[in-house]
Design an enzyme around this catalytic site. Sequence first.
Site, PDB file in Angstrom:
ATOM      1  N   ARG A 222      23.332   4.152  33.918  1.00  0.00           N
ATOM      2  CA  ARG A 222      22.887   3.568  35.183  1.00  0.00           C
ATOM      3  C   ARG A 222      21.648   4.317  35.659  1.00  0.00           C
ATOM      4  O   ARG A 222      21.524   5.532  35.475  1.00  0.00           O
ATOM      5  CB  ARG A 222      23.974   3.693  36.259  1.00  0.00           C
ATOM      6  CG  ARG A 222      25.121   2.706  36.099  1.00  0.00           C
ATOM      7  CD  ARG A 222      24.689   1.247  36.338  1.00  0.00           C
ATOM      8  NE  ARG A 222      25.793   0.317  36.190  1.00  0.00           N
ATOM      9  CZ  ARG A 222      26.066  -0.372  35.073  1.00  0.00           C
ATOM     10  NH1 ARG A 222      25.296  -0.239  33.998  1.00  0.00           N
ATOM     11  NH2 ARG A 222      27.081  -1.204  35.028  1.00  0.00           N
ATOM     12  N   HIS A 270      17.389  -3.240  30.638  1.00  0.00           N
ATOM     13  CA  HIS A 270      18.852  -3.300  30.764  1.00  0.00           C
ATOM     14  C   HIS A 270      19.444  -4.272  29.721  1.00  0.00           C
ATOM     15  O   HIS A 270      20.119  -5.241  30.076  1.00  0.00           O
ATOM     16  CB  HIS A 270      19.263  -3.692  32.189  1.00  0.00           C
ATOM     17  CG  HIS A 270      20.680  -3.292  32.509  1.00  0.00           C
ATOM     18  ND1 HIS A 270      21.090  -2.899  33.748  1.00  0.00           N
ATOM     19  CD2 HIS A 270      21.801  -3.235  31.736  1.00  0.00           C
ATOM     20  CE1 HIS A 270      22.387  -2.618  33.734  1.00  0.00           C
ATOM     21  NE2 HIS A 270      22.843  -2.809  32.499  1.00  0.00           N
TER      22      HIS A 270
HETATM   23  P1  NDP Z   1      34.451   4.497  29.835  1.00  0.00           P
HETATM   24  O1  NDP Z   1      35.128   4.472  31.153  1.00  0.00           O
HETATM   25  O2  NDP Z   1      35.185   3.997  28.639  1.00  0.00           O
HETATM   26  O3  NDP Z   1      33.999   5.993  29.499  1.00  0.00           O
HETATM   27  C1  NDP Z   1      33.440   6.831  30.443  1.00  0.00           C
HETATM   28  C2  NDP Z   1      33.323   8.236  29.866  1.00  0.00           C
HETATM   29  O4  NDP Z   1      32.639   9.052  30.815  1.00  0.00           O
HETATM   30  C3  NDP Z   1      34.684   8.877  29.609  1.00  0.00           C
HETATM   31  O5  NDP Z   1      34.642   9.680  28.448  1.00  0.00           O
HETATM   32  C4  NDP Z   1      34.861   9.760  30.845  1.00  0.00           C
HETATM   33  O6  NDP Z   1      35.677  10.905  30.659  1.00  0.00           O
HETATM   34  C5  NDP Z   1      33.430  10.201  31.077  1.00  0.00           C
HETATM   35  N1  NDP Z   1      33.266  10.672  32.463  1.00  0.00           N
HETATM   36  C6  NDP Z   1      33.488   9.997  33.614  1.00  0.00           C
HETATM   37  N2  NDP Z   1      33.267  10.783  34.689  1.00  0.00           N
HETATM   38  C7  NDP Z   1      32.911  11.976  34.182  1.00  0.00           C
HETATM   39  C8  NDP Z   1      32.583  13.218  34.777  1.00  0.00           C
HETATM   40  N3  NDP Z   1      32.560  13.385  36.115  1.00  0.00           N
HETATM   41  N4  NDP Z   1      32.272  14.255  33.972  1.00  0.00           N
HETATM   42  C9  NDP Z   1      32.306  14.112  32.623  1.00  0.00           C
HETATM   43  N5  NDP Z   1      32.616  12.963  31.994  1.00  0.00           N
HETATM   44  C10 NDP Z   1      32.907  11.913  32.767  1.00  0.00           C
HETATM   45  O7  NDP Z   1      33.081   3.723  30.017  1.00  0.00           O
HETATM   46  P2  NDP Z   1      32.235   2.934  28.903  1.00  0.00           P
HETATM   47  O8  NDP Z   1      31.994   3.833  27.757  1.00  0.00           O
HETATM   48  O9  NDP Z   1      32.848   1.611  28.632  1.00  0.00           O
HETATM   49  O10 NDP Z   1      30.864   2.653  29.715  1.00  0.00           O
HETATM   50  C11 NDP Z   1      30.093   3.700  30.255  1.00  0.00           C
HETATM   51  C12 NDP Z   1      29.000   3.150  31.156  1.00  0.00           C
HETATM   52  O11 NDP Z   1      27.971   2.546  30.383  1.00  0.00           O
HETATM   53  C13 NDP Z   1      29.420   2.023  32.109  1.00  0.00           C
HETATM   54  O12 NDP Z   1      30.089   2.550  33.244  1.00  0.00           O
HETATM   55  C14 NDP Z   1      28.083   1.403  32.463  1.00  0.00           C
HETATM   56  O13 NDP Z   1      27.523   2.054  33.596  1.00  0.00           O
HETATM   57  C15 NDP Z   1      27.204   1.691  31.245  1.00  0.00           C
HETATM   58  N6  NDP Z   1      26.858   0.461  30.506  1.00  0.00           N
HETATM   59  C16 NDP Z   1      25.534   0.149  30.331  1.00  0.00           C
HETATM   60  C17 NDP Z   1      25.182  -0.975  29.612  1.00  0.00           C
HETATM   61  C18 NDP Z   1      23.765  -1.297  29.355  1.00  0.00           C
HETATM   62  O14 NDP Z   1      23.463  -2.390  28.844  1.00  0.00           O
HETATM   63  N7  NDP Z   1      22.821  -0.423  29.654  1.00  0.00           N
HETATM   64  C19 NDP Z   1      26.187  -1.884  29.050  1.00  0.00           C
HETATM   65  C20 NDP Z   1      27.549  -1.445  29.276  1.00  0.00           C
HETATM   66  C21 NDP Z   1      27.856  -0.309  29.996  1.00  0.00           C
HETATM   67  P3  NDP Z   1      37.243  10.750  30.332  1.00  0.00           P
HETATM   68  O15 NDP Z   1      37.272  10.219  28.908  1.00  0.00           O
HETATM   69  O16 NDP Z   1      37.756  12.115  30.423  1.00  0.00           O
HETATM   70  O17 NDP Z   1      37.788   9.768  31.326  1.00  0.00           O
HETATM   71  C1  OXD Z   2      27.650  -3.141  31.952  1.00  0.00           C
HETATM   72  C2  OXD Z   2      26.207  -3.345  31.894  1.00  0.00           C
HETATM   73  O1  OXD Z   2      28.138  -2.365  32.765  1.00  0.00           O
HETATM   74  O2  OXD Z   2      25.759  -4.323  31.267  1.00  0.00           O
HETATM   75  O3  OXD Z   2      28.347  -3.792  31.133  1.00  0.00           O
HETATM   76  O4  OXD Z   2      25.455  -2.536  32.435  1.00  0.00           O
END
Ligand code: NDP
Ligand code: OXD
Length: 307
Positions: A222, A270
């Site tokens: 993000r 994006h």
């Molecule tokens: P998940 O919820 O599966 O994974 C999030 C990861 O981040 C987990 O490993 C989690 O830790 C870790 N995390 C969360 N908070 C913290 C913290 N405070 N400190 C350290 N680690 C942390 O999310 P996804 O992998 O599915 O997606 C991640 C992000 O990617 C989405 O939220 C979105 O913003 C972005 N995204 C962007 C896209 C794009 O096109 N640019 C498309 C899709 C998503 P833990 O495993 O311990 O819970």
């Molecule tokens: C998502 C994105 O969160 O596209 O899936 O950013």
Amino acid sequence: MAILIILPEKQAEEVRNLLLQKIPDEQIFIWPEIGAAENIEIAVTWNHSHGIFGQFPNLKLIASYGAGVDHIFADPDLPKEIPVSRFVADSLSRQMADYVAGAILAHRLRLVDYREYQAAGHWTPHAPRAGNRVTILGLGELGSRTAEQLTRMDFEVSGWSRSRKSLDNCTCYAGRKELGIAVNDADYVVCLLPLTAETRGILNRNLFNMMKEGAYLINAARGDHLVVDDLLDALYQGRLAGACLDVFEIEPLPGDSPLWRHPRILITPHIASISRSDDMADYILENYQALRGGTPLANLVDSALGY
Ligand code: NDP
Ligand code: OXD
């Protein structure tokens, strides 16, 4: 039961048509059409207008059209008791792994530089850049799949998450105390974290100072994870070699942003991982059936954690 879809028109029509193939007798509305407000039980949303959910007395699920749910929790009037789910799909993880691998290789092989040499008609051969270590911030659905792919490509991969993970061929760090050690010898740092109160602004001067000089940053999570002025300073001072950015605080990125014209920043609009309508319809259907059958909903997020 009625389903409300709050998406840009093209995606909304696609998802509605796919859903209607499976549940032809259901009412599926595209915002701002809502039919009878008391019939709406599922809302599928991406960047809804804040405050609108309060008008649906029987709403049982708010389903994010994306993997991220920050756009939902940003609504100060979000009804607290309604579960929120997010999109998880193999197609999404795979696209993200490809995007990150592509961004790393584009930098390593200097592809952007060669495009400029080509425009100037210059034949300027260079060896690929050295550096094989990648640290992924966030080891969830997208981060762990990206780690797997990079491992297969012979990168040395580390990752960082909130709770400690155990992944093959990936050194796993956890918690704020281990953030420095997670990034300090990485040639590439990749942000795949959800946007929460804890992660907002995490790509900042402190992090850049902990990173190895000349490292490369990739942010596909993000825009609000990044402190833009700190990145510009780090690039100016030569602390970072460059950055690939897919996400921005304001999207579309405003025309006067200094990021657009920075020679060491690669910008994509994006697109790192795009939600596919067929997978989206399957996910909505799965939760529709769970609500109907009284079984557990899939892909719920923890509203206290915000992801
Ligand atoms: P998940 O919820 O599966 O994974 C999030 C990861 O981040 C987990 O490993 C989690 O830790 C870790 N995390 C969360 N908070 C913290 C913290 N405070 N400190 C350290 N680690 C942390 O999310 P996804 O992998 O599915 O997606 C991640 C992000 O990617 C989405 O939220 C979105 O913003 C972005 N995204 C962007 C896209 C794009 O096109 N640019 C498309 C899709 C998503 P833990 O495993 O311990 O819970
Ligand atoms: C998502 C994105 O969160 O596209 O899936 O950013």
